[in-house]
Every structure is written in structure tokens, then in C-alpha cells.
Design a protein around this motif. Structure first.
Motif, PDB file in Angstrom:
ATOM      1  N   UNK A 171     -11.949   6.031  10.068  1.00 55.15           N
ATOM      2  CA  UNK A 171     -10.610   6.466  10.482  1.00 55.15           C
ATOM      3  C   UNK A 171      -9.532   5.923   9.539  1.00 55.15           C
ATOM      4  N   UNK A 172      -8.399   6.628   9.421  1.00 48.42           N
ATOM      5  CA  UNK A 172      -7.316   6.078   8.597  1.00 48.42           C
ATOM      6  C   UNK A 172      -6.637   4.893   9.297  1.00 48.42           C
ATOM      7  N   UNK A 173      -6.284   3.877   8.502  1.00 49.53           N
ATOM      8  CA  UNK A 173      -5.609   2.682   9.040  1.00 49.53           C
ATOM      9  C   UNK A 173      -4.261   2.517   8.354  1.00 49.53           C
ATOM     10  N   UNK A 174      -3.271   1.984   9.081  1.00 48.88           N
ATOM     11  CA  UNK A 174      -2.001   1.699   8.401  1.00 48.88           C
ATOM     12  C   UNK A 174      -2.084   0.308   7.770  1.00 48.88           C
ATOM     13  N   UNK A 175      -0.961  -0.130   7.155  1.00 47.06           N
ATOM     14  CA  UNK A 175      -0.977  -1.410   6.419  1.00 47.06           C
ATOM     15  C   UNK A 175      -1.330  -2.600   7.304  1.00 47.06           C
TER      16      UNK A 175
ATOM     17  N   UNK B 198     -16.338   2.227   6.922  1.00 49.34           N
ATOM     18  CA  UNK B 198     -14.885   2.327   7.096  1.00 49.34           C
ATOM     19  C   UNK B 198     -14.243   2.009   5.749  1.00 49.34           C
ATOM     20  N   UNK B 199     -13.539   2.965   5.201  1.00 44.63           N
ATOM     21  CA  UNK B 199     -12.848   2.759   3.923  1.00 44.63           C
ATOM     22  C   UNK B 199     -13.806   2.561   2.765  1.00 44.63           C
ATOM     23  N   UNK B 200     -13.272   1.911   1.717  1.00 46.18           N
ATOM     24  CA  UNK B 200     -14.069   1.713   0.500  1.00 46.18           C
ATOM     25  C   UNK B 200     -14.152   0.244   0.114  1.00 46.18           C
ATOM     26  N   UNK B 201     -14.963  -0.529   0.831  1.00 45.14           N
ATOM     27  CA  UNK B 201     -15.040  -1.962   0.535  1.00 45.14           C
ATOM     28  C   UNK B 201     -15.841  -2.290  -0.732  1.00 45.14           C
TER      29      UNK B 201
END
Ligand code: AMP
Length: 390
Positions: free
Chosen positions: A22-26, A60-63
Motif C-alpha cells: 500500500x502507499x504510505x505518506x511521509x 511493502x515498498x522497495x527495501x
């Protein structure tokens, strides 16, 4: 492939690969939980069958293969718990851990380990060791041969979850036996990104409507002056040959909204496609094109759309994309399918999801599906069904 509904799940440990990316904010808050909600039917169905345990896993995201505190699954676990109204136990790792006895478990971000993207078999086997059955409900990741969607099918009886099944059935049927007229609408920036999908679709559709910056590469290839519009210079030859072989199925806009710059304060002017001023660039399809495309859309029985018609992020340049979205929603007789990513965002902005047959949860995956490719994770599920009895 094996279906979730054909499995006996009672007292079994069920491992489900979901796409909770999912997209996360800052500050790490989830800004859109659509992807979590999309797998709820699968999760609720499994829980209703009284399994011994449900273990969920996602990236989740690109770690980039190492732990990153900003990309931990904690906010996802919290949101899932709220949506399910049931306790979700989130673990601190996804491998080399002891799984507690709790009913619903969420593993830590799979991509904290580089083995995930490398489709590493040892990693996949470790994940598989937690369960008796594996379910893939992560359509958005199924175009990647990663350990949690591909290699893992070597170690457990595997099946497709409801979301994955729905995605491939709706899109598969549209491509295989579409009700005619069948049209596709392609937009976005680059011809090169969409060329394989365009090639495959041209074999099947009655018309392929082009929009987005892509149109300028086609025009430049036909010798038309495109001002400062985005053009893929190294793809002119390719665009020319596509136009030649498309037998007039490939339709290009007749007018465009030209702007002085990519900015909401830009000077704008509607111009016929062969009159783009030298110091301006095309940012949207024009009103004449909108009217022509709307007419074609109103008569179609199957419609596939991938890629915005213009720079829809700027309100002034979003009319083409908005009008095409509304035209799709208005055609109640057609099967209407929208690829994920930016096009899905445009539909969401107008709150039209429910008026369409299907809005895909996977941008890259749906594009590769339109290319006619067999997605690696889907191939793996099919092979598992052939090889491993259950
Ligand atoms: P894609 O990821 O290839 O589907 O492209 C989506 C992007 O295309 C969006 O961010 C749009 O702003 C952009 N886009 C669409 N039309 C144009 C255009 N005429 N000029 C520049 N960018 C465009």
C-alpha cells in the motif's frame, strides 16, 4: 490451476501471499488501503473454514533486500486488524522465526531479504515450512518470478485466491472471446512500455484508440511537427512500422490541448494535431478527439483501457482522461476493464470503480497480461496443479 474453493481448509495451516504493498505518506500512514480490502474476500473465506492458522505475507515498498524500519508491515497489520475486527499478530521477521499459535499471523516484509526477489529456493522452502497449503492472492506481483509467488509452489499444494482468480478470469475472457466490437484504449508516456501490449491487442481488437504522450511519437513518425511534446526519438521507426501494419485499426487523436509548459499556470490552446506551435507541447487529447472516442466507446461491447489520455495529475490537463473514464462508466452494455496504476487512479478520483466491470489491482501485471504473456506466478500455480495432488 487449483481454486481456493476446492480445498479442505479445516484445521490446516494456510499460507497466503497477498499484495499489501500500500502507499504510505511521509509519516508512515497508509494513504490508500484498496489493496488490503481487495484480499478480504479470500481472507474471510479461509477464516470461515476454521483453519488451524492463517499466515499472511507480502512485500511493502522497495527495501532493496535489507530491513528498513520505514517499511515494516506494522501499519498494515493495524489496518487489517481494524478491517477484520480480529486480532492480527505481526511478526518481526518472515524467516528463521518460530511461528506463535495465534490464529491470524502477518509476517514481516518479504523484501527485507534479497532472496525474495532472487526466487531463492531455500528461502521459499523456509516460508513453505510454516504451512500445509499455499494460496496466491497477489495478482500485482504475479508478473515477477519471486520466491513467495514462484519458487514456493515447489513445496506446497498451491491454489489461486479469489482476487487472483477474478483478475485473470475477467481479463482472460475478454482477450480470448470478447463480445464485439472489442476496443482497446492505450495512453501514458511511452510507446516502448506498451508496444508488446499494442502488438498483441492489434491482433484481437476492432479498434485501438491512442492517447497520452505516446501519440506524439506516432505523429512524429508520420512526419508531423509536434512542437515540444514528448517524443521517443529512438522509437520512431517502430511507431512507423506499427502504423503501417495496423491496417487502420490504430486510431490517433485529431486534436490536442497544447500548453506552454507542464504547469497548472501554463498558457493553453486547443489545436488540430498538425498545428502544434513550435514552443508548445501537447498535454491532453482535444475536444474533437474526445467526441470521436466517446462515440466509439458507446458502441463497443468489450473495452480495455490502460494509460491516461493526458497529464491528468494537473486538473487543467485532465479533461480527456476524465471524459474517457465517464464514457466507459456510461456504457452499461459493455465489459469494461481498466488496467491498474495511473488509469485506476483516474477512475478512483471520479469514484467510478463500481460502474466498471473490473479495475485491476496490478499495473505491471495487467499490462503483461495484455501482452499475452503467461505470468510466472500463474504458470507456477498451473504446474503445481499438474504435479502435486491434494
Ligand atoms: P504510463 O505510466 O506510461 O501509463 O504513463 C502515465 C503518465 O503519462 C502520467 O503520469 C501522465 O501524466 C503521463 N502523460 C500522459 N499524457 C502525457 C503527455 N501528453 N505528455 C506528458 N506526459 C503525459
Amino acid at each position: 490451476m487449483r481454486r481456493l474453493k476446492s480445498l479442505k481448509l479445516k484445521n490446516k495451516r494456510v499460507l497466503v501471499r497477498v499484495d499489501f504493498n500500500v502507499p504510505l505518506d511521509k509519516r508512515g500512514n497508509i494513504t490508500d488501503d484498496k489493496r488490503i480490502k481487495a484480499s478480504l474476500p479470500t481472507i474471510r473465506y479461509i477464516l470461515a473454514k476454521k483453519p488451524k492458522q492463517l499466515i499472511l505475507m507480502s512485500h511493502l515498498g522497495r527495501p532493496k533486500g535489507k530491513p528498513n524500519p520505514k517499511l515494516k508491515m506494522n501499519p498494515v497489520a493495524k489496518r487489517l486488524q481494524k478491517l477484520l475486527k480480529k486480532k492480527v499478530t505481526k511478526l518481526d521477521n518472515c524467516i528463521d522465526i518460530k511461528i506463535p499459535k495465534d490464529k491470524i499471523i502477518l509476517l514481516e516484509n518479504l523484501r527485507f531479504h534479497k532472496e525474495e526477489k532472487k526466487n531463492n529456493k531455500v528461502f521459499a522452502k523456509k516460508l513453505a515450512s510454516y504451512a500445509d497449503i499455499y494460496i496466491n492472492d497477489a495478482f500485482g506481483t504475479s508478473h515477477r518470478a519471486h520466491a513467495s509467488v514462484e519458487a514456493i509452489t515447489n513445496y506446497l499444494p498451491s491454489a489461486a485466491g479469489f482476487l487472483l482468480q477474478k483478475e485473470i478470469e475477467i481479463m482472460g475472457k475478454a482477450l480470448k472471446s470478447p463480445k464485439k466490437p472489442f476496443i482497446a484504449i492505450m495512453g501514458g508516456v511511452k510507446v516502448s512500455d506498451k508496444i508488446n501490449a499494442i502488438n498483441n491487442l492489434l491482433k484481437k481488437v476492432d479498434a485501438l484508440l491512442i492517447g497520452g504522450a505516446m501519440m506524439f511519437t506516432f505523429y512524429k513518425a508520420s512526419g508531423i511537427e509536434t512542437g515540444k511534446s514528448l517524443v521517443e526519438k529512438d522509437k520512431l521507426k517502430l511507431a512507423k512500422s506499427l502504423l503501417k501494419k495496423s491496417k487502420k485499426k490504430l486510431m490517433l487523436p485529431t486534436d490536442t490541448l497544447a500548453a506552454s509548459k507542464f504547469d497548472k499556470k501554463a498558457r493553453t490552446k486547443i489545436v488540430p494535431i498538425n498545428s502544434i506551435p513550435k514552443n508548445m507541447l501537447g498535454v491532453d487529447i482535444g475536444p474533437e478527439t474526445i467526441a470521436i472516442y466517446k462515440e466509439i466507446i458507446s458502441k463497443a461491447k468489450t473495452i480495455i483501457w490502460n494509460g491516461p489520455m493526458g497529464v491528468f495529475e494537473i486538473k487543467k490537463f485532465a479533461k480527456g482522461t476524465d471524459e474517457i473514464a465517464k464514457a466507459l462508466a456510461k456504457n452499461k452494455k459493455a465489459v469494461t476493464i481498466v488496467g491498474g496504476g495511473d488509469t485506476a487512479a483516474a477512475i478512483e478520483k471520479l469514484k467510478l470503480e463500481k460502474k466498471l466491470t473490473h479495475v485491476s489491482t496490478g499495473g505491471g501485471a495487467s499490462l503483461e497480461f495484455l501482452e499475452g504473456k503467461k505470468l510466472p506466478a500463474i504458470k507456477a500455480l498451473e504446474q503445481n496443479y499438474k504435479k502435486q495432488s491434494y
